[in-house]
Scaffold this active site. Structure first.
Site, PDB file in Angstrom:
ATOM      1  N   ASP A  16     -32.275 -13.515  36.653  1.00 58.07           N
ATOM      2  CA  ASP A  16     -32.262 -15.192  35.987  1.00 58.07           C
ATOM      3  C   ASP A  16     -31.879 -14.311  34.507  1.00 58.07           C
ATOM      4  O   ASP A  16     -32.996 -14.731  33.365  1.00 58.07           O
ATOM      5  CB  ASP A  16     -34.327 -15.159  36.163  1.00 58.07           C
ATOM      6  CG  ASP A  16     -34.511 -16.477  35.858  1.00 58.07           C
ATOM      7  OD1 ASP A  16     -33.492 -17.438  36.178  1.00 58.07           O
ATOM      8  OD2 ASP A  16     -35.742 -16.240  36.122  1.00 58.07           O
ATOM      9  N   GLU A  95     -28.193 -26.212  37.185  1.00 59.85           N
ATOM     10  CA  GLU A  95     -29.012 -27.229  37.774  1.00 59.85           C
ATOM     11  C   GLU A  95     -28.381 -28.105  37.210  1.00 59.85           C
ATOM     12  O   GLU A  95     -28.032 -28.968  35.773  1.00 59.85           O
ATOM     13  CB  GLU A  95     -30.602 -27.009  36.570  1.00 59.85           C
ATOM     14  CG  GLU A  95     -31.572 -27.337  36.639  1.00 59.85           C
ATOM     15  CD  GLU A  95     -33.102 -26.836  37.305  1.00 59.85           C
ATOM     16  OE1 GLU A  95     -33.879 -27.739  37.028  1.00 59.85           O
ATOM     17  OE2 GLU A  95     -32.625 -25.836  36.865  1.00 59.85           O
ATOM     18  N   LYS A 131     -29.174 -26.723  41.657  1.00 60.64           N
ATOM     19  CA  LYS A 131     -30.692 -26.749  41.048  1.00 60.64           C
ATOM     20  C   LYS A 131     -31.570 -28.706  41.049  1.00 60.64           C
ATOM     21  O   LYS A 131     -30.542 -28.992  40.501  1.00 60.64           O
ATOM     22  CB  LYS A 131     -30.727 -25.927  40.414  1.00 60.64           C
ATOM     23  CG  LYS A 131     -30.812 -24.085  40.799  1.00 60.64           C
ATOM     24  CD  LYS A 131     -31.169 -23.439  39.475  1.00 60.64           C
ATOM     25  CE  LYS A 131     -32.420 -23.148  39.205  1.00 60.64           C
ATOM     26  NZ  LYS A 131     -32.656 -22.522  38.180  1.00 60.64           N
ATOM     27  N   THR A 155     -35.728 -26.138  43.038  1.00 61.74           N
ATOM     28  CA  THR A 155     -36.895 -25.077  42.067  1.00 61.74           C
ATOM     29  C   THR A 155     -37.859 -26.378  41.689  1.00 61.74           C
ATOM     30  O   THR A 155     -38.311 -27.687  41.910  1.00 61.74           O
ATOM     31  CB  THR A 155     -35.606 -25.129  40.815  1.00 61.74           C
ATOM     32  OG1 THR A 155     -36.063 -24.125  39.397  1.00 61.74           O
ATOM     33  CG2 THR A 155     -35.319 -26.411  40.028  1.00 61.74           C
ATOM     34  N   PHE A 177     -42.611 -21.087  41.911  1.00 58.60           N
ATOM     35  CA  PHE A 177     -42.961 -20.689  41.019  1.00 58.60           C
ATOM     36  C   PHE A 177     -43.818 -19.652  40.634  1.00 58.60           C
ATOM     37  O   PHE A 177     -44.795 -20.175  39.978  1.00 58.60           O
ATOM     38  CB  PHE A 177     -42.547 -21.629  39.672  1.00 58.60           C
ATOM     39  CG  PHE A 177     -41.015 -21.733  39.133  1.00 58.60           C
ATOM     40  CD1 PHE A 177     -40.169 -21.746  39.924  1.00 58.60           C
ATOM     41  CD2 PHE A 177     -40.659 -22.375  37.754  1.00 58.60           C
ATOM     42  CE1 PHE A 177     -38.685 -21.882  39.488  1.00 58.60           C
ATOM     43  CE2 PHE A 177     -40.065 -22.740  37.543  1.00 58.60           C
ATOM     44  CZ  PHE A 177     -38.491 -22.261  38.428  1.00 58.60           C
TER      45      PHE A 177
END
Length: 317
Positions: A16, A95, A131, A155, A177
């Protein structure tokens, strides 16, 4: 064998980070980025050239000033993604601007734009994950994109109904998350002694993972947003885990035993024919106060970081 090596035997480990140095160090199969990570990367000296190249690209494309700024920041994200792809064998997640999270059509439009930019550079869409925030509109956009072989990573996922809707839409991957769920609950009722069985973020992923496997859904579960190493170890056996460089280093420096916590129960049932409707989704998500707060907070924060990136580009135009 260290814990990172042991974990990799049961889970696909994803880095990440947007920093190539960390990606090269840990040699993951996949990597994830987001506006915050891209913004952080652009402050590093060895990435300054990307900003200049992106501005040159935007000026060449043309259009009004606003479109040039947007084209430049999109180019930064794609260029960083390409650099990452050169270091990994799998996929990179890029994203869509979170400010588009409540507009299905604009999410789709931006996704195609990003995919086309990668394909123009010779990278197949199979190596890109788009994303999208797991709003109703984001999930429906992903459902359309998946039909054209554009794989999506949903996400900012906090509620169980978000996970249900994603599976029913046939999205490629979700990112619950863990750390942000833990943060919210721990602020209200702090854990005096930590155990993964009492961590609401870890338990949320356990519930989603088991539901997917028992019902035969193919959507990949990738735990994300970890605060401590124990959260990661509590999800050993999950399809994928995207982990920050700091926590990867901690796993790498320990030789304690890693035990599998999640097991793939193959197609015990067929997926239910009862689908979550839009009104179901909005009502059930709305009943989870934590999910409502963390989803809106996450969308805002990614939006703020996108604005900061645009300002950084504008200052150099």
């Amino acid at each position: 064998m260290n814990q990172l090596e042991a974990l990799k035997k049961m889970t696909t480990v994803v880095v990440d980070s947007g920093d190539i140095e960390f990606i090269a160090k840990f040699i993951p199969e996949d990597a994830t980025t987001n506006p915050t990570l891209i913004l952080q990367a652009m402050f590093l000296k060895h990435y300054q050239k990307l900003i200049d190249e992106s501005i040159h690209y935007a000026k060449k494309i043309g259009g009004d000033y606003k479109n040039k700024i947007v084209n430049a920041t999109d180019k930064i994200a794609v260029s960083l993604g390409i650099k990452i792809l050169n270091f990994i064998s799998g996929k990179v997640s890029i994203e869509v601007d979170s400010r588009l999270s409540f507009n299905k059509e604009l999410c789709i439009e931006k996704a195609y734009k990003l995919i086309n930019m990668f394909e123009e550079e010779g990278f197949d869409r199979s190596r890109i994950l788009i994303k999208l925030a797991a709003t109703w509109e984001g999930i429906k956009a992903a459902e359309e994109l998946e039909k054209d072989n554009i794989r999506c990573n949903l996400t900012l996922l906090f509620s169980f109904v978000q996970a249900q809707a994603c599976a029913e839409a046939g999205v490629y991957l979700i990112s619950p998350f863990v750390g942000r769920i833990y943060d919210w609950h721990n602020k209200i009722t702090p854990l005096r002694t930590y155990s993964y069985e009492k961590d609401p973020g870890v338990m949320s992923v356990h519930r989603i993972y088991n539901y997917y496997k028992e019902n035969g859904y193919s959507t990949i579960v990738m735990g994300a947003s970890f605060r401590i190493k124990e959260q990661i170890l509590g999800l050993a056996g999950c399809d994928r885990l995207t982990i920050s460089p700091i926590l990867l280093s901690k796993l790498q420096s320990s030789t304690d035993i890693v035990e599998r916590k999640l097991f793939d129960i193959k197609n015990k049932f067929n997926p239910t024919s009862i689908k979550v409707t839009e009104s179901d989704f909005r009502w059930l998500h709305n009943q989870d106060i934590m999910a409502v707060e963390k989803l809106s907070e996450g969308i805002r924060q990614f939006g703020y970081d996108q604005i900061k990136l645009e300002k950084m580009v504008a200052d150099k135009f």
